[in-house]
Design an enzyme around this catalytic site. Structure first.
Site, PDB file in Angstrom:
ATOM      1  CG  ASP A   1      -2.753  59.732  49.397  1.00  0.00           C
ATOM      2  OD1 ASP A   1      -1.634  59.407  49.807  1.00  0.00           O
ATOM      3  OD2 ASP A   1      -3.794  59.597  50.062  1.00  0.00           O
ATOM      4  CE  LYS A   2       0.025  52.822  50.198  1.00  0.00           C
ATOM      5  NZ  LYS A   2      -1.079  52.109  50.868  1.00  0.00           N
ATOM      6  CB  THR A   3      -3.878  55.528  52.365  1.00  0.00           C
ATOM      7  OG1 THR A   3      -2.680  54.783  52.515  1.00  0.00           O
ATOM      8  CG2 THR A   3      -4.935  55.018  53.329  1.00  0.00           C
TER       9      THR A   3
ATOM     10  CD  GLU B   1      -6.806  55.305  66.880  1.00  0.00           C
ATOM     11  OE1 GLU B   1      -7.940  55.836  66.909  1.00  0.00           O
ATOM     12  OE2 GLU B   1      -5.864  55.660  67.608  1.00  0.00           O
TER      13      GLU B   1
ATOM     14  CE  LYS C   1      -3.161  53.042  67.767  1.00  0.00           C
ATOM     15  NZ  LYS C   1      -4.501  52.494  67.539  1.00  0.00           N
TER      16      LYS C   1
ATOM     17  CG  ASN D   1      -2.313  63.315  54.082  1.00  0.00           C
ATOM     18  OD1 ASN D   1      -3.500  63.236  53.792  1.00  0.00           O
ATOM     19  ND2 ASN D   1      -1.475  62.323  53.885  1.00  0.00           N
TER      20      ASN D   1
END
Length: 1176
Positions: free
Chosen positions: A407-409, A530, A594, A823
């Site tokens: 994954d990246k984040t 956020e 958003k 995820n």
């Protein structure tokens, strides 16, 4: 009890309908029309066994193993027919293995029972008969009203009825469920929120209708029907009303809730994950070798049986004068005699199958897994987290990885967001020291920047026009200010952020926080994006103060404003946006939205759409995470329609989610675009070096992310996943199968025609779905020819599908997945090895992984050092076991040629029993725990050495045949060396006596024990005093045991064939000389082979070993110890004193320099450095 048994067998499912009806406080209707539903109690059961089923269930599970079942059959055969060996020879090792495994599993289950009893016996307060009753957690029933105090854990899944706050809200943390430490707000329906006492709750007449239990933590649908003054009021219930078992109440004095799911039907229990059932490549090889040896065993038994009857074809051998047959034997069936003899030979040779291999491998994996947790190099000081092992069965698989999917984040990046830029009304701004300045030079500005704070006031409009780069016309000035104002109001209102405990205690009780200074506010958010945006808006001048169920307060340039919160349209991965509907102090109703630009821009009809799209792409190229902001103003009539449709959708019990999607789509349209935000998520430390090391090790790295492809490409370039010189191929924005197929064919041709060493592929989620639908082979061909692949805009299930596709490809490569969020769980579970990063997106990935680490950079140490060591150790362990058992049983087979296949055993029964249990077990076990064939720093600094163990090469058929042939050759030397010494009626004793059958067998056994132990010593590169103790101690123990066993007449033994045999054998000098000659001969063959291999065909690892031998490394420590509450200094000192007494800190030195690319501040006591004695 009978119903419970039927439920366990699946004959009596507890739920027959899709919904359940719960009468609060169990007040059932009196008209008799209600059929009570049956619900389970509130006991949590994580244990596997009970007192009654432990023995049968555990035995059943253990005998499902092929080797255990095989030895059980052999043991039963020995009991039923006359066999050459005692049943004890098979029964005792089998009993030992079964007992050790049962004790281990029983102890682990006993710990689970204790944990269950502690949870089930926790005291709780329940409202019954108009008062509070103290009871145990396990006694809670569905429908009971439970009181929970501050900081207590919810004992069941509860629907919130009321709290000590007027609005019926409360705050909880779900860290134990999903790892999120932010405060989550839950609210009660207005009709029950006012019932804040036990007496008031006792008057409540209400029914809850909801769905049956499911595992999804974030999904709940139901409704509450409240009867007040003969009128029924229906209120929708969603996730905001559900308090999950395992969550903790915070910042609220007390709450009352009704239990709707209990015990094993709670969402926490339904999310229990069983241990990974993944099987390593070594285990598969081991099973293959077992089958091969089983074939060898059966072949030897058949050959021996056939040769026996061929020999007995001659009458003088069939019934010699000294062994006359009985009448029953002469008349027995020849077929039955053949089967009986075959089984007897099977029993005689059965020790070629190593029963103790399983238990040794289990012990090696279980004990060896502790070293990962003890490794200080895998310890992260900032978060105080050390590596965790959730599945020890896959240790060696860490040394076989060919593909890494990450994954990246939060995995490659820190997941710590910092607001950097924004685009408002088509103009880009950067934040500089808490002020927004337009991007680019501003020569007319005297201060060099433009403070946005003052621009929010129309009286200060002159500050906006002081720059030549931003000089609107007079008629547009008011509009521009409004757009900027709305933009940051949207940022400060469109979120689910909570305030820290000090500031939120008064929520709902009137005005709050208006006097607090900005420095005292601390925000908590489930998403770091956020939090970064709300903090940025506060720095700019629109500060979020707090929220309740109905209001949100912001302070604009010191002026307090209160907005009425009408609706929240929650974020979901399909819409990729979230919205709030608020009523401004002026009475106007606004929708603020958003989300990702792909979900916002198509729904906008106004604003600077094209300019913002360009700015978003520019932000993405810089590697920034982008969100678009839009709004819509409703008329009173429009809002009434929206409010009605939302209520209908949210109260629906059937297809609620589909109806909500339709309503959300109806609301979130015809919006005006305000602008976009850009936040930075910086790379973790040493990510570039780690990815480069993985590539040098021959591992292909794929990045799977949900970000847009411009952002993902930028991060891939910055982290070294893509090189600037790499040819980047793209498969994006494909609309149809034919278009996708044509693009794939073009990419395949480009790869063939372009004379570029490395290619990189970028593919998005939509194109990937098309590629996987009908063009899997073509897609895989392109991917295999690319050294790096980037998949963006990926859904969680798509990540798992990609890994599945690679796993089932013809090469069957070993895959590893790394992720930090919920995820990523699907891909972590799909890969051969799953690594969870203990990051900021919760703990679900770490809980569902096989291994958990704190940072991506630790992956190199985990694979190149631990994975390399584990694989070498267990590969040697498996083959050594087969080797020593071939050495053990082959002389028994050869002996049958000299005893007319009479099934006479060569060894004594005690030696048969103890060979694998005592005489040869410890050296290989200690080797498999402590062996370091090369220094860990060399392994880590030379990733190419990882290629030497790829593709399971140390357990290949070629290597397996070498060990097997070596075992047979050593067995021939044992047997025929002893035969030529003792045969031909040679006397080796001074008194002229000759040795007999048991002396011959004992001589073979003695040479064998010494040889296989010395062979283990030859394989050992890393010697500690523990290795010396068990290696030479095993030989000494054998001699001492044999002297005692054969030197005393033991009264409990019926017959003692070995009495005085061993003492008599050792009294001959010729025997001692023969033992030395045979051992040297066996070892000499192995040494010659090793020397020739190293000189003619050295591997990279062997070359590194030669280099290391000339280095200045004085000592190493194989046992990385890191105990809780113990400093690294104390750990090092203790290991030096107890494990490697020959080393002292003053003599430890390193041959590598401080500029080594990995872990230059190495604190692992895998490799001791001088800092341990000085820094600590």
């Amino acid at each position: 009890m009978w119903r419970w048994v039927r439920q366990q067998l699946g004959f009596d499912p507890p739920h027959q309908s899709d919904t359940r009806t719960i009468y609060i406080a169990n007040r059932f209707p009196l008209n008799g029309l209600y059929t009570p539903q049956k619900f389970i109690d509130n006991r949590i059961i994580s244990s596997k066994y009970t007192v009654w089923n432990f023995v049968p269930k555990n035995l059943f599970e253990q005998f499902r193993r092929v080797a255990n079942f095989y030895f059980l059959i052999i043991f039963l055969v020995q009991l039923m027919i006359d066999t050459p060996t005692s049943p004890i020879t098979s029964g005792l090792p089998l009993f030992f293995v079964i007992t050790v495994t049962a004790i281990k599993q029983g102890y682990e289950d006993w710990l689970r029972h204790n944990s269950d009893n502690e949870v089930n016996g926790a005291p709780v307060y329940v409202v019954r008969s108009g008062g509070l009753v103290k009871t145990r957690s396990k006694n809670i029933r569905v429908g009971d009203i439970v009181r929970i105090a501050k900081d207590e854990i919810f004992p069941a899944d509860l629907v919130l009825l009321s709290s000590d706050r007027l609005d019926g809200s409360c705050h909880v943390t779900t860290a134990s469920l999903d790892g999120e430490t932010n405060l989550k707000t839950h609210v009660a329906v207005p009709e029950t929120a006012v019932l804040q006492t036990v007496a008031n709750l006792d008057t409540l007449m209400a029914v809850i209708e909801c769905q049956q239990p499911e595992a999804d933590l974030y999904r709940f649908m139901g409704r509450m029907i409240i009867t007040q003054q003969m009128e029924e009021i229906v209120r929708p219930l969603g996730p905001e009303s559900l308090l999950l078992r395992g969550a903790r109440l915070k910042n609220t004095k007390e709450i009352f809730g009704v239990a709707i799911y209990t015990g094993m039907e709670t969402k926490m229990a339904l999310n229990y994950k069983s241990k990974s059932q993944k099987r390593s490549a070594v285990e598969k090889s081991m099973n293959t070798f077992l089958i091969i040896y089983l074939i060898i065993l059966i072949s030897e038994a058949i050959i021996s049986t056939i040769l026996k009857y061929s020999w007995q074809a001659e009458e003088k051998w069939d019934e010699p004068w000294y062994n006359q047959k009985t009448e029953h034997q002469r008349n027995s069936s020849k077929i039955l005699r053949f089967i009986s003899d075959f089984l007897a030979f099977l029993v005689l040779y059965n020790f070629i199958i190593p029963i103790s291999l399983y238990v040794t491998v289990e012990m090696q994996k279980f004990l060896g897994s502790f070293f990962i947790g003890w490794d200080l190099d895998l310890y992260h000081e900032e978060s105080d987290q050390k590596a965790q092992v959730n599945t020890s069965d896959l240790n060696e698989e860490l040394g076989q990885v060919e593909y890494v999917f990450t994954d990246k984040t939060g995995t490659l990046t820190e997941n710590e967001m910092q607001f950097r830029e924004c685009s408002v009304n088509g103009i880009k701004y950067q934040e500089v020291n808490g002020r927004l300045v337009p991007e680019g030079p501003t020569p007319d500005s005297s201060e060099g920047n433009l403070p946005y704070l003052n621009s929010l006031s129309p009286n200060s409009l002159s500050h906006f026009t002081s720059s030549s780069s931003f000089r609107p016309s007079p008629e547009n000035e008011a509009g521009l200010v409004k757009e900027h104002d709305l933009f940051f109001r949207a940022v400060s209102l469109c979120h689910t952020v909570q305030i820290s405990s000090v500031q939120t205690d008064g929520i709902g009780d009137g005005p709050w926080q208006s006097s607090l200074s900005p420095s005292r506010l601390e925000y908590y958010a489930s998403s770091p994006d956020e939090k970064a945006l709300v903090e940025a808006a506060a720095r700019i001048g629109i500060e979020f103060i707090g929220s309740s169920e109905e209001t949100m307060e912001v302070k604009t340039l010191g002026k307090l404003e209160r907005y009425k919160l009408l609706h929240i349209l929650e974020f979901d991965s399909d819409r990729r946006r979230m919205s709030v509907i608020v009523q401004a102090p002026s009475g106007e109703k606004f929708l603020f939205t958003k989300g990702a630009e792909s979900s916002i821009l198509p729904n906008c009809i106004g604003g600077e759409i094209e300019k913002t799209r360009i700015h978003v792409d520019e932000f993405a190229l810089k590697g920034l995470r982008t969100l678009c902001i839009a709004y819509r103003q409703f008329t009173s009539k429009e809002y009434e329609e929206i409010d009605r449709r939302l209520f209908e959708a949210r109260t629906a019990l059937q297809q609620r989610e589909e109806k909500l999607v339709d309503v959300f789509q109806f609301i979130e349209k015809d919006m005006i675009l305000l602008g976009a935000t850009a936040v930075e998520d910086r790379l973790q430390d040493k990510v570039r070096e780690t990815i480069e090391a993985l590539r040098m090790a021959g591992i292909k790295v794929w990045v799977l992310t949900g970000d847009k492809h411009e952002t993902a490409i930028s991060v891939s370039l910055s982290c070294g996943h893509f090189h600037r010189t790499m040819n980047i191929l793209e498969l994006i924005n494909q609309k149809s199968d034919s278009e996708c197929a044509e693009q794939l064919r073009q990419l395949a041709r480009r790869i063939t025609e372009d004379h570029v060493i490395q290619h990189g592929l970028v593919v998005d989620g939509t194109s990937l779905s098309l590629a996987l639908r009908e063009h899997e082979k073509l897609f895989m061909e392109v991917c295999r020819n690319c050294s790096a692949v980037l998949c963006c805009r990926m859904a969680p299930l798509q990540k798992a599908k990609v890994i599945r596709l690679i796993k089932i490809s013809p090469e069957k490569p070993i895959t590893l997945a790394v992720g930090d969020g919920a995820n990523d769980v699907s891909m972590i579970q799909e890969a051969h090895v799953g690594i969870g990063i203990m990051g900021k997106e919760g703990r679900q990935a770490a809980r569902n992984s096989d291994y958990a680490i704190a940072r991506f950079k630790f992956l190199s140490k985990l694979l190149f050092v631990h994975g390399h060591f584990y694989y070498i150790r267990i590969a040697t362990l498996v083959q050594y076991f087969f080797y020593k058992n071939v050495c053990f049983i082959t002389p028994q087979f050869l002996y049958q040629f000299f005893c007319l296949f009479s099934q006479q055993t060569l060894y004594d029964s005690v030696y048969l029993t103890l060979y694998n249990i005592c005489f040869t077990s410890l050296p290989i076990l200690i080797y498999s725990l402590l062996e370091q064939h090369i220094d860990p720093h060399v392994l880590q600094n030379k990733p190419t050495l990882y290629r030497d163990i790829s593709r399971n090469c140390h357990l290949s058929i070629k290597t397996f045949l070498y060990w097997t042939i070596l075992g047979f050759s050593h067995a021939f030397i044992f047997f025929f060396g002893s035969y030529f010494l003792i045969g031909k009626d040679t006397s080796l004793l001074a008194n002229g006596q000759m040795f007999g059958n048991w002396t011959f067998g004992t001589l073979v056994f003695t040479v064998m024990v010494i040889t296989v132990t010395v062979k283990m010593a030859l394989e050992t590169h890393f010697w500690t005093w523990i290795n010396h103790l068990v290696t030479w101690g095993s030989i000494i123990f054998y001699f001492i045991f044999s002297l005692f066993y054969g030197g005393i007449l033991w009264p409990f033994l019926g017959s003692q064939n070995m009495y005085f045999v061993f003492i008599q054998l050792l009294s001959s000098g010729s025997v001692w000389f023969a033992i030395i000659i045979m051992v040297v001969t066996c070892v000499f063959l192995d040494i010659v082979k090793k020397v020739f291999d190293r000189q003619l065909h050295p591997t990279s690892t062997e070359k590194a070993q030669l280099t290391e031998a000339n280095s200045s490394i004085k000592c190493l420590d194989s046992m990385c110890c890191f105990s809780e509450g113990e400093t690294a200094c104390a750990s090092v000192r203790r290991m030096l004193e107890r494990i490697i007494g020959r080393c002292s800190l003053s003599h430890v030195s390193r041959s590598w320099s401080a500029s080594d690319p990995f872990y230059t501040n190495d604190r692992s006591i895998l490799t001791l450095s001088t800092m341990d004695s000085s820094t600590c």
